[in-house]
Scaffold this active site. Structure first.
Site, PDB file in Angstrom:
ATOM      1  N   HIS A 161       0.838  -1.200   0.000  1.00  0.00           N
ATOM      2  CA  HIS A 161       0.000   0.000   0.000  1.00  0.00           C
ATOM      3  C   HIS A 161       0.876   1.254   0.000  1.00  0.00           C
ATOM      4  O   HIS A 161       1.951   1.269   0.588  1.00  0.00           O
ATOM      5  CB  HIS A 161      -0.917   0.031   1.230  1.00  0.00           C
ATOM      6  CG  HIS A 161      -1.834  -1.145   1.330  1.00  0.00           C
ATOM      7  ND1 HIS A 161      -2.925  -1.293   0.511  1.00  0.00           N
ATOM      8  CD2 HIS A 161      -1.807  -2.227   2.137  1.00  0.00           C
ATOM      9  CE1 HIS A 161      -3.551  -2.422   0.815  1.00  0.00           C
ATOM     10  NE2 HIS A 161      -2.888  -3.010   1.794  1.00  0.00           N
ATOM     11  N   ARG A 233      22.214  -7.763  24.599  1.00  0.00           N
ATOM     12  CA  ARG A 233      23.535  -8.206  25.035  1.00  0.00           C
ATOM     13  C   ARG A 233      24.201  -9.010  23.931  1.00  0.00           C
ATOM     14  O   ARG A 233      23.547  -9.437  22.980  1.00  0.00           O
ATOM     15  CB  ARG A 233      23.452  -9.056  26.301  1.00  0.00           C
ATOM     16  CG  ARG A 233      22.693 -10.367  26.163  1.00  0.00           C
ATOM     17  CD  ARG A 233      22.662 -11.098  27.492  1.00  0.00           C
ATOM     18  NE  ARG A 233      21.866 -12.306  27.439  1.00  0.00           N
ATOM     19  CZ  ARG A 233      22.340 -13.511  27.109  1.00  0.00           C
ATOM     20  NH1 ARG A 233      23.616 -13.641  26.765  1.00  0.00           N
ATOM     21  NH2 ARG A 233      21.542 -14.569  27.113  1.00  0.00           N
TER      22      ARG A 233
END
Length: 242
Positions: A161, A233
């Protein structure tokens, strides 16, 4: 029509002013919910027979219908393909290349942007694609070896779209500038409900947490999560990656 009449009849009995009709409703409901007591050995025998029949039928359909049908749509398919739950839905002018020993849910959707030039989906070896995942290929999506994609993941290389409201209301698709490739490098693991945006590369061995939205590329061997996804991490690299 018959089901609708039966439903009206059930309500009519249940709510009738005459108590005899209401008692009749209770009796019919009791009959419908009847449960004959059976010994445990009989229950186990019936379950074993049921399991054998259902598993055999499922494997027959998978081997002789689902798998050949999907291979007929793919341009290239390695050995050991395992489809579970049906045949993935494929739409658009998509070229699909699969490696060896892939496991793909039959509730997966593979789509291609019609306006793109030869959109390509490349799936490496030993890849898992989970239940109700969607891979929308704008130009190219590459999933390298040993990748794991959990259920309901969404890799969208195109949205379908326009970002402009008037163009979107007119049914226009997205612009080329809003479309891009996606790459999942080796050993990547996407959790459930992960969304990956266009022009994103997720580095080798990286894990993306459940419900995350990956808007920018991620480095190798990190744990990332959030919306937008950010590095939480570092992950230890295996000996084979040292």
């Amino acid at each position: 029509m018959i089901a609708q009449h039966l439903s009206h009849f059930k309500v009519w009995l249940q709510c009738h002013d005459n108590s005899s009709y209401r008692k009749l409703f209770v009796i019919l409901k009791t009959i419908r919910a009847c449960d004959f007591p059976t010994p445990r050995w009989f229950n186990q025998l019936v379950y074993a027979c049921y399991s054998v029949v259902m598993t055999s039928a499922s494997n027959f359909v998978r081997i002789f219908i689902y798998t050949p049908a999907f291979k007929g749509r793919a341009t290239q398919c390695g050995r050991g393909l395992y489809l579970f739950g049906g045949v993935p839905f494929v739409s658009g002018p998509l070229t699909i290349k699969l490696g060896r020993n892939c496991r793909v849910s039959g509730h997966t959707t593979f789509s291609a942007r019609p306006q793109s030039n030869q959109p390509l989906l490349i799936i490496g070896n030993n890849v898992d694609i989970g239940w109700q995942s969607t891979l929308a290929v704008g130009t190219r999506i590459e999933i390298q070896d040993n990748v794991r994609i959990a259920g309901r993941a969404f890799l969208f290389g195109y949205s379908g779209h326009s970002l402009d409201a008037q163009r979107r209301a007119a049914g226009d698709g997205d612009l080329d500038t809003d479309v891009g490739p996606i790459t999942l490098e080796q050993d990547v693991w996407l959790g459930t409900n992960v969304t990956v945006c266009p022009n994103v590369t997720i580095g080798q061995g990286t894990i993306v947490g459940t419900g995350s939205v990956v808007t920018k590329s991620l480095p190798a061997f990190v744990l990332a999560a959030g919306n937008p996804a950010r590095v939480i991490r570092q992950l230890e690299q295996g000996a084979d990656h040292a």
